[in-house]
Scaffold this active site. Sequence first.
Site, PDB file in Angstrom:
ATOM      1  N   GLY A 147     -19.371 -49.084  11.162  1.00  0.00           N
ATOM      2  CA  GLY A 147     -20.721 -48.551  11.003  1.00  0.00           C
ATOM      3  C   GLY A 147     -20.738 -47.035  10.941  1.00  0.00           C
ATOM      4  CG  ASP A 200     -23.649 -51.508  10.047  1.00  0.00           C
ATOM      5  OD1 ASP A 200     -23.573 -52.607  10.615  1.00  0.00           O
ATOM      6  OD2 ASP A 200     -22.759 -51.065   9.303  1.00  0.00           O
ATOM      7  CB  SER A 227     -22.119 -45.326   6.210  1.00  0.00           C
ATOM      8  OG  SER A 227     -22.415 -46.687   6.456  1.00  0.00           O
ATOM      9  CB  ALA A 283     -22.497 -43.707  13.353  1.00  0.00           C
ATOM     10  N   GLY A 285     -15.969 -50.405   8.519  1.00  0.00           N
ATOM     11  CA  GLY A 285     -16.198 -51.556   9.396  1.00  0.00           C
ATOM     12  C   GLY A 285     -16.825 -51.208  10.726  1.00  0.00           C
TER      13      GLY A 285
HETATM   14  O1  PMV Z   1     -18.480 -52.246   7.022  1.00  0.00           O
HETATM   15  P1  PMV Z   1     -19.681 -51.769   7.727  1.00  0.00           P
HETATM   16  O2  PMV Z   1     -19.413 -51.104   9.028  1.00  0.00           O
HETATM   17  O3  PMV Z   1     -20.583 -50.947   6.846  1.00  0.00           O
HETATM   18  O4  PMV Z   1     -20.555 -53.102   8.094  1.00  0.00           O
HETATM   19  C1  PMV Z   1     -21.186 -53.853   7.080  1.00  0.00           C
HETATM   20  C2  PMV Z   1     -21.873 -55.071   7.650  1.00  0.00           C
HETATM   21  C3  PMV Z   1     -22.398 -56.054   6.591  1.00  0.00           C
HETATM   22  O5  PMV Z   1     -22.916 -57.192   7.288  1.00  0.00           O
HETATM   23  C4  PMV Z   1     -21.298 -56.528   5.671  1.00  0.00           C
HETATM   24  C5  PMV Z   1     -23.506 -55.434   5.741  1.00  0.00           C
HETATM   25  C6  PMV Z   1     -24.854 -55.301   6.411  1.00  0.00           C
HETATM   26  O6  PMV Z   1     -25.667 -54.486   5.942  1.00  0.00           O
HETATM   27  O7  PMV Z   1     -25.129 -56.033   7.380  1.00  0.00           O
END
Ligand code: PMV
Length: 313
Positions: A98, A143, A100, A102, A96
């Site tokens: 980001g 991200d 990956s 980062a 959540g």
């Molecule tokens: O969970 P994270 O940190 O990888 O964030 C994903 C964000 C999404 O909106 C669900 C996917 C995207 O590519 O925007």
Amino acid sequence: MGKGSGYGKVILFGEHFVVHGVAGIVSAIDSSTDAIVSKGESGLVVKDDRKTAKGYSEEKRLQQIESIERMLKAMDLDPKLPLDIWIGGSLPGFSGLGASAASSVAIARAINEEFGLNLSNEKINQVAYEAEIAYAGNPSGIDNTAATYGGLMWFKKDSTGGPDLVERLKIQMPIEIVICSTGKVANTKAMVEGVAERKKANPAKYEPLFSQAGDLTVAGRSALEAGKLEKVGELMNENHRILQEIGVSSVELDYLVDVARKQGAIGAKLTGGGGGGCMVALTPGKDLQEKVANAFRAEGLEVLATKIGVIAR
Ligand code: PMV
């Protein structure tokens, strides 16, 4: 030896909806992933020293290998190039935030330095987007953009494949937030695919929700720029409700949102892909931030107390 780093982020408005061309608002946080890359002897050797949620590295291992191969290809290097990669830094590997993206930005920058490629930030961002495909399937690009440039930004994916719309947002002063991890690792790719499938199967339910999400981001921007923080919080709460409706929240996330609000946070929602991962609460002022953070710490949960609207390259 080459070095690089990439910022972690919180999405304040619009996760999931951004994948489908709705605008989102994201802020980098003052935690980043660092990478060191050296030419290797045989194959890809990754040493991951990040603090992670239990099972995070194992769950992401195959996606990580694919992401590095995709990045090498995007940099016109041999995808099977032998490399020794170290990953660490202050950004925890919680879903959540980001992490990956980062790590991809950090690795791309470190490869850039090790091989003297002289890539611009724009190219690093493109390379990290390629890596995000391995982690998110059909990423929006929000991200990797936040991980590359930092700061607080408005992001809208161009659905025709053209350049995304990215605008820096100015706020009167940085705002305290509390991020709390459910401790559960989530598979962003599966979450993104799930939303796309449900949207396709039930447009009558999903299309109005997507249009509400777009309105919320617009209203969120105005409230942030005008410094109307109570309003920002209210809109974040509303954004959480819509995320529940598209099926990406969880019992654990709803619990964290509830605790944050009861402790006085003016808004709280899941952030990122959901299904586990993290919650973000808007807690202006040091005192409120500490109160909310301590309530989570008292339950033995992992917390990041930080600010939005500060860090930019
Ligand atoms: O969970 P994270 O940190 O990888 O964030 C994903 C964000 C999404 O909106 C669900 C996917 C995207 O590519 O925007």
